[in-house]
Each structure stands twice: as C-alpha cells, then as structure tokens.
Design an enzyme around this catalytic site. Structure first.
Site, short mmCIF file in Angstrom:
data_model
loop_
_atom_site.label_atom_id
_atom_site.label_comp_id
_atom_site.label_asym_id
_atom_site.label_seq_id
_atom_site.Cartn_x
_atom_site.Cartn_y
_atom_site.Cartn_z
N GLU A 1 0.82 -1.22 0.00
CA GLU A 1 0.00 0.00 0.00
C GLU A 1 0.85 1.27 0.00
O GLU A 1 0.52 2.27 0.62
CB GLU A 1 -0.97 0.01 1.20
N GLY A 2 1.95 1.22 -0.72
CA GLY A 2 2.84 2.38 -0.83
C GLY A 2 4.02 2.23 0.10
O GLY A 2 3.89 2.30 1.31
#
Length: 602
Positions: free
Chosen positions: A441-442
C-alpha cells in the site's frame, strides 16, 4: 483460553478517555449510538478474536494457500470468517444505514480490527479488503453496480480486492498497461496482468470482485488516463447465475510471512472474454482508488500495530515467567533467581515496545476520529479541515507503525533470547508477518515523498498549519501542569525543528530541484513520526494523570501509571533521535541523489 494478544482495557482507555469517542454521538450522523452499544461491540470483537481468529493463527501460517484446478485453496475456516464477518455486520459496520450498514464510527471499527489483527493478521484481511472495495463501489459506482455487487460483498459471500499493481509498473501506476476496450452495451473488455493482489482468488467465498485500474483504449498517457472498473471472477447473468469472466490465477506467491492470505498474479482476458464495468467517470480511476488506498494505508498501520502488540504481550508474558540471574550486586547464589522483567535492559526493551505499539494505536485512532468528523461535518469547510488533517497524518500513521513495529517485534524476540528464534514461540511468526507492512500500500519511500513533496506544502501549507493547531491544544494543556511542562517544552522544540527543516527543504527545492529536495524524504518522514508520536504520548499521559487525580477505579491505576512512565520513556529515549535526523537533513550535500550507480560495483 487464548494467550493475551491485545488489551481491551487499553483500547477503551484510548477510545473513551484519550480520543473521546462519545463526543461523536452528539453529532447527528452518529446520534443513534450510545456507550452501552459501543461496549457490547468491543466485548464481542474481543471474544470473536479469541474464539475464531486466534485458534487458527498458527495453522494459517503452516497451511499455505495452494493453487489447484484454477482456484486457490485456503484454510477451511476462511469460509467461517467471511460468513461470521458478514452475518455479524463486521464488514458493513461503518456503512450508512441506507446500505444496511451499522453507521458506526470508523474509530470504533479500527479498535475491533486491532483486536482481530493482533489475534490473526492473515485471517483478518479477508473481511477488511471486502469492506474497502464495497465502499469504493457505493461511493462512486452506479446504482446498478451497487445493487449487483455490494449486498453479497457486505454479507461476506463475495470477496473484494484492490487490483492495481502490474509486473512492469510496480508502484509507478502511470506505467500500467492493462487496457479496457469499450463495448456497444456500455461494458468493457479488459486485457492485461496484475500482480501482488491480496486475496485475489480463493475458495472461501463464492466470487471475487476486483476493483481494477486500467486504461481505456486511446486514453491520455500517464495517471490522467487511468480508469476504475469492477471486474469479477464470475460475472452475474440475467437469470441470477454466475459465469466465468476470464480472470485466471497464473501463480500464488510464496511469502516470508502473512502466509494465511494468498497474494496472486492474475491473467486478465487471455481469451478475450473478461468483461468489466466502469466505476464513475472515465480517467478518474486513480482519484477514486485513492479513497481505498488511503483507507488501506491506515489499515496497514493498524495491522502493523496489532502484530507488534501481540508480540509485545508474548514477550511480556515470557519476561514475567522466565527466571534468570539475580539483581546486580546480589552475590548470594542461595537466593532464588529473579524473573528477567526485573533486569533494566529487559524493561528497556519492553518499554520501547509499549511506546511504539500504544503510541501508534493512538495516532491511528486520531486519524480515524478526523475521518469520522469529516463524515459527520455540518459544512464543507469543516469537512475539508478534517480531511486535510487525515491527509497529512496518513503517511505517518502508515509508516511509523510499519517501520518501528519491526524494531518492536525484534525486541520481543530478543526478550525471549534463543527461544524467540524458534517456532515453539509465536514471536518469530510475528516478525515474519510484520515485515510486509513497510512495503505494501505504498512503500516507505513513497510515503516519505508524499509527506514532504505533497502533504506538507498542499494548499500553501494549510494541512501543516491545521496539524500544528491540533498539537497546540495538547501543548497548552501540558504547560498548565508542573509535571508535564518539561515535556511540552521538548515537544515544542521538536516541532520547531521540523519547521526549520521544512523551510530548509523548500529552499533546496527552489535551488537544487526535485531530486535533491526529495532525496532524504524518508528521513524527514521518520523525524516527523517521532514528533507526532510524542504528541500522542503527551496526550495519553495527560489523560492518565487526569484519571489518577480524579480517583477513578483502582483497577485502572496500573494502566494510568504505566502510561505516564512510558510517556517519559518516549520523550527521553525516542524523541531525542529526531535531533540526529535534523542534523542530517540540514546538510547541504545530497549524497544519496548524487552517488553514481558505479559506486556499487566491486
């Protein structure tokens, strides 16, 4: 009975005393709720964590998902988890009443997810992913899409996913090549490949609903050309049946940890028969997906906190029971050994774990409170305020628990010594499970660039200004206390250091360009994180002191005193690390940006 993996008492202290959950019930949107209902939900969540999630924690690690006959086979209890999560209203907890949801505060939902994740992270992701995907459809999808997909998702019958990443693009979404071809009936034929899709296929549900990024044929290049589609594994037919939609699993990745949930590679439309339906407007897909991504980033921070929390309690239990050695200076060997929790260095490791875990949880709850206040806001300006506060804090709430949670869990292993490195105790699994969180998620690198390059400067620094105003409320409160005035001063110094570094970095951006400006963005994020968690610890200590001074129930005395001691530990052992980061960030050389690739040659 399950071993202790989380503290409901601590969660309630955070919700009710630190972050004032009950204040939300004064707002019209949440006015149908009361403390009795909240307590029942928290109690039920902890019981569910103990009875359903924790008993299969180790099994899900040992029995890996397996691709067989085109379907991923997962632990048999995944069906039970999804059924219970659907029927019990856990997936739909925060959805508005109009979707048969509970319309509960996300802050409360975060607390129950903390319990589930601490009990069994792999098991907890299935309902969480489904809730996020369904929310995306209700926010931006047509009534037809909502009616077709959302009820079965909220009931736990269908799994939801987030299908972004591609082999050649990774985190660079501008380079995705999955393509959507318009059809006469308004649908799209989709062709491409996706990788690292969490719960991207499994036999624990009847259908998998992918929220998929793709570019419509002829779309503008880069992120401006990305659209969002619903692309299910099985598409519903007019007669209510399901037919295969040409989405195949090409492999299941074998992972270091987090093994109970499959991460898949998907081949989409290899036979030219994958049909997808546009969500919202063409070319707005990344904007829409960021709703789910931002929620997922808070979920990642919460998950890392939860795993580190479980590891902390495992090491705490061991430290209380494990006898070894005697107090320094005690030379009478006829005296019994003491438990290792009596040794200063073990207490240091336990305090660091407690500081990281409980500081992280407090920050994540703070973010969710802003999210709840935005949802219930009476006017757009108020909604924007809380949105901006959540925006600037999300990179920190995702990264600090993820990165520091690894250190915390490593300390848990260290407390157990050689036993911690063995599979006989759970901390080695916690260490493997938590390692994914700085990546998905990043990555931490992306979060650093997001904070420094976008969030701090957005709207001429408005989000940063609002954040400082929120901190100021706590600082003023602390400065009124003889005990906490010192800590308020230390936190003010940390804030001043961040402002000085930020101003310096703005000059670098103007004179040296973007690469030099963002070269050490991760260090900036780390420094910002220490300050932000310091704020949360000061807030917790103030509320704990208020509880002690108010003569609250004796059963809370140890918790309150533990909060105060841990706050002092954080300020004297952790916050000071930000000073070293400031020294580096104020330097005018840009070593990491300028070092040639050839310097790594042997």
């Amino acid at each position: 009975m399950a071993a202790k993996f989380a503290s409901e008492k601590n969660v309630k202290f955070m919700l009710y005393e630190v972050h004032d959950l009950m204040s939300l019930t004064k707002l019209e949107y949440y006015s149908m709720h009361n403390k009795k209902a909240f307590d029942m939900i928290l109690d039920a969540g902890m019981q569910m964590a103990k009875d359903m999630y924790y008993p299969i924690f180790k099994e899900m690690d040992e029995v890996h998902p397996e691709l067989a006959d085109g379907t991923v086979k997962v632990h048999a209890d995944v069906k039970k988890i999804m059924k219970e999560a659907g029927e019990g209203g856990w997936i739909s907890a925060t959805f508005p009443i109009e979707f048969d949801g509970g319309q509960l505060p996300t802050m409360l939902n975060c607390a129950t997810h903390h319990m589930f994740g601490a009990a069994n992270y792999s098991g907890s992701v299935y309902p969480g992913l489904t809730s996020g995907a369904a929310k995306l459809i209700t926010s931006f999808g047509s009534k037809e899409l909502i009616d077709t997909y959302v009820p079965n998702m909220l009931d736990g019958k269908w799994q939801g996913t987030m299908a972004l990443t591609e082999p050649q693009a990774g985190s660079s979404l501008a380079d995705i090549t999955t393509t959507a071809y318009p059809q006469e009936d308004g649908s799209y034929k989709i062709k491409g490949q996706k990788v690292f899709i969490s719960a991207g296929d499994h036999d624990g549900v009847e259908n998998i609903v992918h929220l998929m990024l793709a570019k419509i044929e002829g779309a503008p290049p880069g992120v401006k050309g990305i659209s969002l589609f619903v692309a299910p594994k099985y598409r519903p037919t007019a007669d209510g049946k399901l037919e295969y939609n040409d989405i195949a699993v090409s492999q299941v990745f074998h992972k270091m940890g987090y093994r109970g949930a499959p991460i898949t590679e998907l081949a989409i439309g290899d036979k030219g028969e994958c049909v997808g339906w546009l969500v919202g407007k063409p070319h707005h897909g990344l904007k829409y997906m960021f709703q789910m991504m931002n929620g997922a980033r808070l979920d990642v921070g919460n998950a890392a906190t939860s795993i580190a929390c479980a590891a902390y309690y495992a090491s705490l239990d061991y430290a209380k029971q494990r006898p070894q050695g005697r107090k320094l200076g005690q030379k009478d060997l006829s005296k019994p050994q003491v438990s290792i929790i009596e040794h200063a260095d073990v207490k240091r490791m336990l305090l660091q774990q407690k500081a990281i875990v409980e500081g992280s949880l407090s920050l994540i709850l703070q973010c969710h409170k802003y999210e709840d206040l935005e949802t219930a806001a009476a006017d757009p300006e108020e909604a924007e305020k809380y949105n901006l506060l959540c925006e600037i804090l999300t990179p920190i709430a995702k990264t600090y628990p993820s990165e520091m949670g690894i250190i915390s869990t490593s300390n848990a292993i260290q407390c157990l010594g050689g036993y911690g490195y063995c599979q006989d105790f759970p901390v080695e699994q916690y260490y493997r499970d938590i390692r994914i969180h700085p990546i998905h998620e990043g990555t931490t690198g992306i979060q650093g660039m997001d904070l420094l390059g976008r969030k701090v400067v957005m709207l001429e620094g408005k989000a940063f200004k609002l954040f400082k105003e929120e901190m100021e409320k706590t600082l003023v409160m602390a400065e009124e206390s003889d005990v906490y005035k010192e800590y308020a001063g230390l936190l003010r110094d940390a804030l001043a250091d961040i402002e000085e570094v930020t101003a310096h970095k703005m000059k670098v951006a103007a004179t040296k360009g973007a690469e030099a400006f963002l070269a050490d963005a991760c260090l900036y994020l780390e420094m910002f994180g220490y300050m932000t968690i310091g704020w949360q610890w000061l807030l917790q200590a103030l509320m704990a002191q208020k509880g002690l001074d108010g003569g609250k129930a004796k059963k809370m005395k140890d918790l309150y005193e533990g909060k105060i001691i841990t706050c002092k530990y954080f300020f004297k052992y952790e916050l000071i690390k930000a000073k070293a980061l400031k020294i580096r960030l104020m330097e005018d050389d840009y070593l990491t940006a300028e070092a040639p690739a050839s310097c790594f040659n042997d």
